[in-house]
Design an enzyme around this catalytic site. Structure first.
Site, PDB file in Angstrom:
ATOM      1  N   THR A   2      -3.987   6.987   1.443  1.00 22.70           N
ATOM      2  CA  THR A   2      -4.501   5.634   1.664  1.00 22.70           C
ATOM      3  C   THR A   2      -4.444   5.286   3.147  1.00 22.70           C
ATOM      4  O   THR A   2      -5.443   4.949   3.768  1.00 22.70           O
ATOM      5  CB  THR A   2      -3.704   4.609   0.847  1.00 22.70           C
ATOM      6  OG1 THR A   2      -3.743   4.985  -0.535  1.00 22.70           O
ATOM      7  CG2 THR A   2      -4.301   3.221   0.993  1.00 22.70           C
ATOM      8  N   THR A  61       0.829  -1.200   0.000  1.00 23.19           N
ATOM      9  CA  THR A  61       0.000   0.000   0.000  1.00 23.19           C
ATOM     10  C   THR A  61       0.863   1.249   0.000  1.00 23.19           C
ATOM     11  O   THR A  61       1.929   1.291   0.627  1.00 23.19           O
ATOM     12  CB  THR A  61      -0.937   0.015   1.219  1.00 23.19           C
ATOM     13  OG1 THR A  61      -1.640   1.261   1.258  1.00 23.19           O
ATOM     14  CG2 THR A  61      -0.183  -0.168   2.523  1.00 23.19           C
ATOM     15  N   ASP A  62       0.399   2.271  -0.721  1.00 23.16           N
ATOM     16  CA  ASP A  62       1.069   3.550  -0.601  1.00 23.16           C
ATOM     17  C   ASP A  62       0.620   4.219   0.694  1.00 23.16           C
ATOM     18  O   ASP A  62      -0.244   3.703   1.406  1.00 23.16           O
ATOM     19  CB  ASP A  62       0.788   4.431  -1.823  1.00 23.16           C
ATOM     20  CG  ASP A  62      -0.687   4.767  -1.973  1.00 23.16           C
ATOM     21  OD1 ASP A  62      -1.520   4.076  -1.364  1.00 23.16           O
ATOM     22  OD2 ASP A  62      -1.004   5.726  -2.701  1.00 23.16           O
ATOM     23  N   LYS A  63       1.221   5.340   1.020  1.00 23.88           N
ATOM     24  CA  LYS A  63       0.952   5.991   2.301  1.00 23.88           C
ATOM     25  C   LYS A  63      -0.036   7.139   2.156  1.00 23.88           C
ATOM     26  O   LYS A  63      -1.115   7.126   2.753  1.00 23.88           O
ATOM     27  CB  LYS A  63       2.264   6.509   2.903  1.00 23.88           C
ATOM     28  CG  LYS A  63       2.103   7.300   4.194  1.00 23.88           C
ATOM     29  CD  LYS A  63       3.415   7.871   4.664  1.00 23.88           C
ATOM     30  CE  LYS A  63       3.911   8.974   3.767  1.00 23.88           C
ATOM     31  NZ  LYS A  63       3.056  10.188   3.797  1.00 23.88           N
TER      32      LYS A  63
END
Length: 849
Positions: A341, A336-338
């Site tokens: 998200t 996952t990106d930060k």
């Protein structure tokens, strides 16, 4: 700077892009054979011929070729073979039905595919449409596609950077390159800095020299990765192919037995042979071939996925590639990106550190007065949002405002207070403000310690100062820290993901310190590394070393990640037999999104990210992903139940056709009956997409050995059920007492077998749809039960009144149903023993590992 004349023109091969990005500006102008005066129209035209258009060239397969692919593969081959045999022997009714099913499978798959694979088109659309170019000594507005290396371009507020550039003149410019690099804040650029194609100017204006165009840009290299990304066939497609291969091999073996038996009977036993016998054998092979084809399997799987996609849309997840549903069900690592998200993508103030300010409100008010009102700058917006008493700002009248300068590194604002005094406020980099205030001694050390502590926690620090004598003496008011805080549900979502046996890795373009701070807050592990420290500079994602792959598999995430790093991370994990889901929102995420088993574009993603992704979220945050995984696992379970039923029933039909023909010289089913069985069994089974099923607690995969083994065992007992009824029927034909009670002929016996297979198939589905007793919860969904009941009523009426099949008495229909209901309990017992054995074998393998 004078342009050096040269007879040799630069070529893309000769110009190392990385050198142009790092060389001093004199070397850049020399290498590109240009100057601050720009190019002439003639020079630009020549370079356009040499370098090509500043655009991304996509190689697209024609729609016809994409459509024809659906007629190629094991299951299509089987259907086409059946259609050909039907035409050869003149069974045109069979031929028509089979061809219609073949076309339906192809049209359904093609229609779904056309919604996907648009990544390159979206990347092309992201290119700047116009650019201000210096040609023949004057700036003109040109198509961005006509920009060439060596051009001088002017970039202003709100414009898209048309190519990779080096800034050569102007005070400063702030560039939003988040979609390219993943950095959460706009980046301030000064003379000598690089600007990336596709980024957006948020403040200021500068002139730049073009150093790369089209595919030879950061943007273009991302497009190349997207074009090369993708895993080919999905796990689902490979599974369908393997099932088709299995059935083809079995069909060929049984066909050899059938043809050998018939030839032996005609040549050895009857001692006669005629061409009409060959036609009879072809008819038998046709019956067997049709029996071996899971005709509606591709359609049922497609429709089940499509209905599942509708269910996912209610969970705020839009599916653009149907196979992604089954891929999502098997995901065991979520990258996952930060920003946006796991975090809110909204800067907020965090724990003001006071120096000479009397309280936090005084410090924040001073920062607001040193900020630009109405600015879209996220830092200014966070500061204004942090002002507790808005009326405090109304006590001041703004006189002058000097924006941020990347050389000076602070803003200045002169205001007049309620008493008519001139007050000056400054806000900017702590070191610059400390120098402005001549901060030394203990106060200087305190400031350095404060900033270092904030940096270690990944927080951005801003210092604020105040002067009441027009800048002769300054007060160091304090330090503000800013953070993009985690979403309220992020920690709970990460915990839910772990409960689903998902490993979560954070992949971000932000600094490692920021990534570690957010990881600690949301419950991701602390082992976050700088991507540049792990991946070599000459990165080849297809040839990663063992050490790098080990690191990727074990770490909790990476910071300072570039597109090629994200792509390599996904490839490395897939190389370790993981099914990977990747979330992203920017152009920089597109290659990894396309390469991942399930690429997920988060809410607010760019067009390039949405086009590369298989699933697009319309609600922010990661919780939607976990909800979608729940739904995907239920959908996968339904498809597995259908495949178990369909393969077992296909084995049943094939075996019964061969056994009856070889042992009794009797064809138990006509070609029309077999096609009707496919329609009556499979069409209503499409409602299995609505069935109630448990949510698996761990990722689910296509385990073909286990699946075919289970289907084979259930198929074996289904064969025993049908052959048992066939033996009773053959005995009935020769038993005078039974014939006296109810007269039954061979054609009617075919109807009896037809009814048993149609009804027995659906009863078998009710058995295999659950691992516990078929009558226990969760019970079948109402749509599934209604469809099955409707189909069985139709089948009974067909058999009773002779619609398309020879009629049989109501008494026989009742006896057949009693026979099948008894067998249903036998099959349920077999199923429970089978699952117990498979679970025991799986546990033994796990212990062995």
């Amino acid at each position: 700077m004078q342009r050096q004349e040269s007879s040799e023109k630069p070529t893309p091969e000769a110009n190392d892009q990385s050198e142009l990005e790092q060389a001093d500006l004199d070397r850049v102008f020399s290498t590109l054979n240009t100057s601050a005066r720009g190019l002439t129209g003639a020079e630009a035209s020549a370079r356009l011929q040499q370098y090509g258009a500043n655009a991304i060239v996509a190689r697209e397969q024609s729609a016809l070729r994409r459509f024809l692919r659906y007629f190629w593969g094991p299951i299509p081959w089987m259907i086409e073979g059946a259609a050909l045999l039907s035409a050869v022997i003149g069974h045109w009714a069979d031929f028509s039905i089979i061809v219609l099913l073949l076309l339906y499978n192809a049209v359904t798959g093609f229609w779904q595919e056309r919604k996907a694979s648009l990544a390159l088109a979206a990347l092309k659309a992201g290119m700047a449409p116009q650019a201000e170019v210096l040609r023949d000594g004057a700036f003109h507005s040109n198509d961005a596609a006509e920009v060439v290396p060596g051009d001088m371009v002017r970039i202003r507020l709100g414009q898209i950077v048309p190519a990779d550039v080096r800034f050569v003149a102007g005070e400063s410019i702030s560039i939003d390159q988040a979609a390219l690099t993943g950095e959460s804040l706009p980046v301030d650029k000064k003379v000598g800095d690089i600007g990336y194609s596709g980024s957006i100017a948020k403040r200021g204006s500068m002139t730049a020299v073009v150093i790369g165009t089209g595919a030879n840009t950061f943007f273009g290299r991302t497009a190349k990765l997207v074009a090369g990304a993708g895993r080919g066939l999905s796990h689902s497609q490979r599974a369908m192919s393997q099932i088709g291969d299995f059935l083809i091999v079995l069909c060929l073996l049984l066909a050899m037995v059938l043809v050998g038996s018939e030839l032996y009977r005609d040549i050895v036993v009857a001692k006669s042979w005629h061409w009409s016998d060959a036609l009879d054998i072809l008819r038998l092979v046709l019956v067997l071939l049709i029996a071996s084809i899971p005709v509606a399997m591709p359609s049922v799987v497609t429709v089940t996925n499509a209905l599942g996609a509708l269910a996912l849309s209610r969970k705020k997840a839009i599916v653009s590639r149907l196979e992604a549903i089954e891929e999502l069900a098997g995901v065991d690592i979520l990258c996952t990106d930060k920003t946006g998200t796991l975090t809110k993508n909204q800067l907020t103030l965090h724990d003001p550190q006071l120096f000479e300010a009397k309280d936090a409100d005084t410090l924040i008010t001073g920062a607001a007065l040193a900020s630009e009102e109405g600015s879209s700058d996220p830092i200014d917006s966070a500061i204004f949002a942090g002002v507790t008493y808005k009326q405090a700002l109304q006590k001041y009248r703004r006189d002058t405002f000097t924006p941020f300068d990347p050389v000076r590194k602070y803003t200045l604002s002169e205001v007049t207070d309620a008493d008519g005094r001139t007050v000056t406020f400054a806000k900017g980099a702590p070191q610059a403000i400390a120098q402005l205030c001549a901060l030394r001694g203990d106060a200087g050390k305190k400031m350095e310690t404060c900033v270092a502590d904030l940096a270690a926690r990944g927080l951005r620090a801003l210092a604020v100062s105040k002067s009441v004598d027009r800048g002769n003496h300054w007060e160091f008011l304090g330090v503000l820290s800013l953070e993009d805080p985690p979403r309220d549900d992020s920690r709970e979502t990460i915990s839910r993901a772990r409960d689903h046996r998902l490993a979560v890795k954070m992949i971000t373009g932000d600094d490692v310190a920021i990534a570690k701070e957010i990881a600690a807050q949301v419950g991701i592990g602390p082992n976050i590394l700088n991507a540049a420290d792990v991946f070599p500079k000459t990165l080849d994602a297809d040839r990663l070393s063992q050490k790098v792959a080990d690191c990727v598999e074990t770490v909790d995430g990476f910071g300072r990640v570039f597109p090629e790093h994200k792509y390599a991370i996904v490839k490395a994990l897939q190389g370790r037999n993981h099914q990977v889901a990747m979330t992203g929102d920017g152009v920089n995420d597109a290659p990894a999104l396309k390469q991942a088993d399930c690429g997920i574009a988060v809410s607010g993603a760019t067009d390039a990210a949405r086009a590369a992704a298989a699933i697009i979220l319309t609600a922010p945050g990661l919780s939607t992903v976990v909800d979608a995984i729940d739904e995907a696992r239920k959908i996968f379970e339904r498809i597995i139940h259908y495949v178990l039923f369909r393969v077992a029933m296909t084995l049943d039909i094939m075996a019964v056709v061969v056994i009856a023909t070889v042992l009794f010289g009797f064809s138990p089913l006509t070609p029309v009956m077999i096609v009707l069985i496919a329609l009556l069994d499979d069409v209503p089974i499409m409602t299995i997409a609505y069935d109630n099923t448990r949510v698996p607690s761990r990722p689910v995969h296509w385990q073909m050995h286990r699946l075919l083994y289970g289907a084979g065992i259930m198929g074996l007992f289904a064969i025993a059920q049908t052959v048992g009824l066939l033996l009773i029927g053959m005995e009935w034909l020769d038993n005078a007492q039974w014939q006296a009670w109810i007269k039954l002929g061979k054609e009617q016996l075919q109807t009896v077998i037809f009814l048993q297979i149609v009804a027995g198939g659906h009863l078998l589905l009710f058995v295999v749809r659950a691992r516990h007793a078929f009558f226990a919860k969760p019970w079948p969904a109402v749509p599934l039960v209604a469809a099955v009941v409707g189909t069985q009523v139709l089948a009974v009426l067909m058999c009773a009144f002779g619609w398309l099949v020879p009629a049989i008495p109501w008494t026989i229909i009742g006896l057949v149903w009693l026979y099948m209901l008894g067998w249903m309990f036998v099959l349920d017992l077999v199923k429970k023993m089978l699952y117990r054995h498979l679970q025991k074998a799986a546990a033994t393998r796990e212990d062995y590992r």
